[in-house]
Scaffold this active site. Structure first.
Site, PDB file in Angstrom:
ATOM      1  N   ARG A 176       0.850  -1.193   0.000  1.00  0.00           N
ATOM      2  CA  ARG A 176       0.000   0.000   0.000  1.00  0.00           C
ATOM      3  C   ARG A 176       0.883   1.239   0.000  1.00  0.00           C
ATOM      4  O   ARG A 176       1.962   1.245   0.626  1.00  0.00           O
ATOM      5  CB  ARG A 176      -0.883   0.032   1.260  1.00  0.00           C
ATOM      6  CG  ARG A 176      -2.044  -0.959   1.250  1.00  0.00           C
ATOM      7  CD  ARG A 176      -3.115  -0.576   0.226  1.00  0.00           C
ATOM      8  NE  ARG A 176      -4.255  -1.471   0.251  1.00  0.00           N
ATOM      9  CZ  ARG A 176      -4.431  -2.513  -0.558  1.00  0.00           C
ATOM     10  NH1 ARG A 176      -3.527  -2.805  -1.481  1.00  0.00           N
ATOM     11  NH2 ARG A 176      -5.524  -3.253  -0.479  1.00  0.00           N
ATOM     12  N   HIS A 189      -1.140   0.309  -9.495  1.00  0.00           N
ATOM     13  CA  HIS A 189      -1.857  -0.654  -8.624  1.00  0.00           C
ATOM     14  C   HIS A 189      -2.453  -1.805  -9.445  1.00  0.00           C
ATOM     15  O   HIS A 189      -3.668  -2.034  -9.443  1.00  0.00           O
ATOM     16  CB  HIS A 189      -2.951   0.070  -7.826  1.00  0.00           C
ATOM     17  CG  HIS A 189      -3.368  -0.689  -6.597  1.00  0.00           C
ATOM     18  ND1 HIS A 189      -3.715  -0.085  -5.419  1.00  0.00           N
ATOM     19  CD2 HIS A 189      -3.496  -2.029  -6.375  1.00  0.00           C
ATOM     20  CE1 HIS A 189      -4.048  -1.005  -4.523  1.00  0.00           C
ATOM     21  NE2 HIS A 189      -3.918  -2.200  -5.086  1.00  0.00           N
TER      22      HIS A 189
HETATM   23  P1  NDP Z   1      -1.590 -11.645   5.032  1.00  0.00           P
HETATM   24  O1  NDP Z   1      -2.516 -11.106   6.052  1.00  0.00           O
HETATM   25  O2  NDP Z   1      -1.768 -13.057   4.563  1.00  0.00           O
HETATM   26  O3  NDP Z   1      -0.084 -11.532   5.545  1.00  0.00           O
HETATM   27  C1  NDP Z   1       0.386 -10.398   6.195  1.00  0.00           C
HETATM   28  C2  NDP Z   1       1.809 -10.643   6.635  1.00  0.00           C
HETATM   29  O4  NDP Z   1       2.319  -9.414   7.176  1.00  0.00           O
HETATM   30  C3  NDP Z   1       1.918 -11.689   7.752  1.00  0.00           C
HETATM   31  O5  NDP Z   1       3.078 -12.452   7.576  1.00  0.00           O
HETATM   32  C4  NDP Z   1       2.028 -10.815   9.021  1.00  0.00           C
HETATM   33  O6  NDP Z   1       2.737 -11.417  10.098  1.00  0.00           O
HETATM   34  C5  NDP Z   1       2.835  -9.657   8.486  1.00  0.00           C
HETATM   35  N1  NDP Z   1       2.638  -8.486   9.341  1.00  0.00           N
HETATM   36  C6  NDP Z   1       1.495  -7.833   9.640  1.00  0.00           C
HETATM   37  N2  NDP Z   1       1.714  -6.825  10.498  1.00  0.00           N
HETATM   38  C7  NDP Z   1       3.044  -6.853  10.790  1.00  0.00           C
HETATM   39  C8  NDP Z   1       3.884  -6.088  11.630  1.00  0.00           C
HETATM   40  N3  NDP Z   1       3.413  -5.085  12.362  1.00  0.00           N
HETATM   41  N4  NDP Z   1       5.184  -6.409  11.676  1.00  0.00           N
HETATM   42  C9  NDP Z   1       5.678  -7.442  10.941  1.00  0.00           C
HETATM   43  N5  NDP Z   1       4.927  -8.217  10.122  1.00  0.00           N
HETATM   44  C10 NDP Z   1       3.625  -7.918  10.045  1.00  0.00           C
HETATM   45  O7  NDP Z   1      -1.660 -10.634   3.789  1.00  0.00           O
HETATM   46  P2  NDP Z   1      -1.468 -10.961   2.248  1.00  0.00           P
HETATM   47  O8  NDP Z   1      -0.165 -11.613   2.041  1.00  0.00           O
HETATM   48  O9  NDP Z   1      -2.667 -11.642   1.701  1.00  0.00           O
HETATM   49  O10 NDP Z   1      -1.476  -9.473   1.627  1.00  0.00           O
HETATM   50  C11 NDP Z   1      -0.557  -8.501   2.038  1.00  0.00           C
HETATM   51  C12 NDP Z   1      -0.958  -7.133   1.499  1.00  0.00           C
HETATM   52  O11 NDP Z   1      -0.696  -7.035   0.102  1.00  0.00           O
HETATM   53  C13 NDP Z   1      -2.443  -6.781   1.586  1.00  0.00           C
HETATM   54  O12 NDP Z   1      -2.799  -6.373   2.889  1.00  0.00           O
HETATM   55  C14 NDP Z   1      -2.577  -5.658   0.583  1.00  0.00           C
HETATM   56  O13 NDP Z   1      -2.337  -4.416   1.209  1.00  0.00           O
HETATM   57  C15 NDP Z   1      -1.454  -5.940  -0.410  1.00  0.00           C
HETATM   58  N6  NDP Z   1      -1.976  -6.276  -1.730  1.00  0.00           N
HETATM   59  C16 NDP Z   1      -1.626  -5.501  -2.809  1.00  0.00           C
HETATM   60  C17 NDP Z   1      -2.087  -5.791  -4.054  1.00  0.00           C
HETATM   61  C18 NDP Z   1      -1.655  -5.006  -5.232  1.00  0.00           C
HETATM   62  O14 NDP Z   1      -2.195  -5.196  -6.324  1.00  0.00           O
HETATM   63  N7  NDP Z   1      -0.676  -4.143  -5.123  1.00  0.00           N
HETATM   64  C19 NDP Z   1      -2.966  -6.926  -4.301  1.00  0.00           C
HETATM   65  C20 NDP Z   1      -3.238  -7.717  -3.116  1.00  0.00           C
HETATM   66  C21 NDP Z   1      -2.766  -7.379  -1.885  1.00  0.00           C
HETATM   67  P3  NDP Z   1       2.232 -12.786  10.787  1.00  0.00           P
HETATM   68  O15 NDP Z   1       2.586 -13.858   9.787  1.00  0.00           O
HETATM   69  O16 NDP Z   1       3.010 -12.879  12.023  1.00  0.00           O
HETATM   70  O17 NDP Z   1       0.748 -12.626  10.968  1.00  0.00           O
HETATM   71  C1  OXD Z   2      -5.969  -5.964  -2.906  1.00  0.00           C
HETATM   72  C2  OXD Z   2      -5.544  -5.028  -3.910  1.00  0.00           C
HETATM   73  O1  OXD Z   2      -5.839  -5.675  -1.715  1.00  0.00           O
HETATM   74  O2  OXD Z   2      -5.986  -5.149  -5.054  1.00  0.00           O
HETATM   75  O3  OXD Z   2      -6.436  -7.051  -3.293  1.00  0.00           O
HETATM   76  O4  OXD Z   2      -4.734  -4.160  -3.645  1.00  0.00           O
END
Ligand code: NDP
Ligand code: OXD
Length: 310
Positions: free
Chosen positions: A225, A273
């Protein structure tokens, strides 16, 4: 009992068809083509972002399904405690992100941003070639996307490092956890990928202090993001040579205004994006499966922990 969908018609029509075939007792309505009596019957809301004042018009709402994998665009504070918030977990998003980040890492590894500049000047010059086994890649966020990306990058022999909130055990990835281990993790990252959710803890995490903890001349990829990144800090780190390049799929705001300095910076490559786009077919199957689980009293996939914010 019915479903309210907020979004584009083509996708909505497809999902309406899937629900008609697999849960015929649930009717799908499109916002705003719905009268106030029917709003009373809504149990499930499917939206990328919830329109202002809509939630309070849905007295029997039980679940909000985000159309995206991230949920930061939904005002969680507007949702009464008993309403569950579910993020999108579907294979189309995962494969899109794997493709994008693999491309971005190879682009940075092989100095393509530099070669694009050289081409503009008609300059034929080979830059230092570093074998992939000497190019360390770090992934912030080891969730559904970070882990899939790690698996793809492993095929190229990059030494892999990962950082999450809790300790993870992922074969082939040196894992670090929590703020205490962040600097240790960063010191290994020649290329750093951000795949964190945007929460109060992670907002602005890609900042000057973090850039200083990376090896000099590192490169970054932000596919999470725009709010993770402090724009002025990035520009300074690039101009001072602490960073050599950045690939950004996300910005704050979006769209990025035409006058923003990122557009013209030689060290920055921007995409609008598009790293991973929710795929109508596979996402529809995921939604139907979750609604079926919910109606059977089973736990759904991707329920957001409100305390953690993801
Ligand atoms: P998940 O919820 O599956 O994974 C999040 C990961 O981040 C976990 O490993 C979590 O740790 C870690 N995390 C969260 N908070 C912290 C913190 N404070 N410190 C350290 N690690 C942290 O999310 P996804 O993998 O499904 O997606 C990640 C992000 O990708 C989405 O939230 C979205 O913003 C972005 N995204 C962007 C897209 C794009 O087109 N650009 C498309 C889809 C998603 P833990 O394993 O310990 O819980
Ligand atoms: C998502 C994105 O969060 O598209 O899936 O960014």
């Amino acid at each position: 009992m019915s479903i309210l969908y907020v979004g584009g018609k083509e996708r909505g029509d497809h999902w309406r068809g899937l629900f008609a075939a697999q849960c015929p007792e649930l009717r799908v309505y499109f916002w705003p083509d719905i009268d106030s009596d029917t709003l009373n019957s809504i149990r499930y809301l499917i939206a990328w972002r919830t329109p202002p004042n809509l939630i309070e018009q849905l007295p029997h709402l039980q679940v909000v399904f985000s159309v995206g994998a991230g949920v930061d665009q939904i005002q969680v504070s507007d949702l009464p405690e008993h309403i569950e918030l579910v993020r999108m977990i579907e294979p189309g998003i995962v494969s899109g992100m794997v493709e994008y980040v693999t491309w971005a890492v190879l682009t940075l590894h092989r100095h393509i941003p530099d070669y694009l500049q050289h081409q503009k000047k008609g300059r034929w010059e080979a830059l230092d070639w570093v074998p992939s086994r000497q190019r360390r890649v770090g992934i912030m966020g080891l969730g559904s996307l970070g882990q899939a990306v790690a698996q793809s990058l492993a095929a190229f022999d990059f030494p892999l490092y990962g950082w999450a909130r809790s300790h993870r055990d992922i074969p082939g990835v040196h894992c670090f956890a929590g703020s205490d281990e962040l600097n240790g993790f960063l010191s290994h990252c020649d290329i750093l990928i951000c795949l964190l959710p945007l929460t109060d803890e992670t907002r602005g995490i890609l900042n000057e202090k973090l850039f200083r903890s990376l090896p000099r001349g590192a490169a970054i990829v932000n596919a999470a993001r725009g709010g993770h990144l402090c724009p002025g800090d990035l520009l300074r780190a690039l101009d001072q040579g602490q960073l050599r390049a950045a690939i950004l799929d996300v910005t704050d705001p979006e769209p990025l205004p035409p006058e923003h300095p990122f557009w013209s910076h030689e060290g920055i490559l921007i995409t609008p994006h598009v790293a991973a786009v929710t795929q109508t077919g596979s996402a529809g199957e995921a939604l139907v499966a979750n609604v079926v689980r919910h109606r059977a009293g089973e736990s759904m996939t991707g329920v957001v922990d409100r305390q953690r914010g993801y």
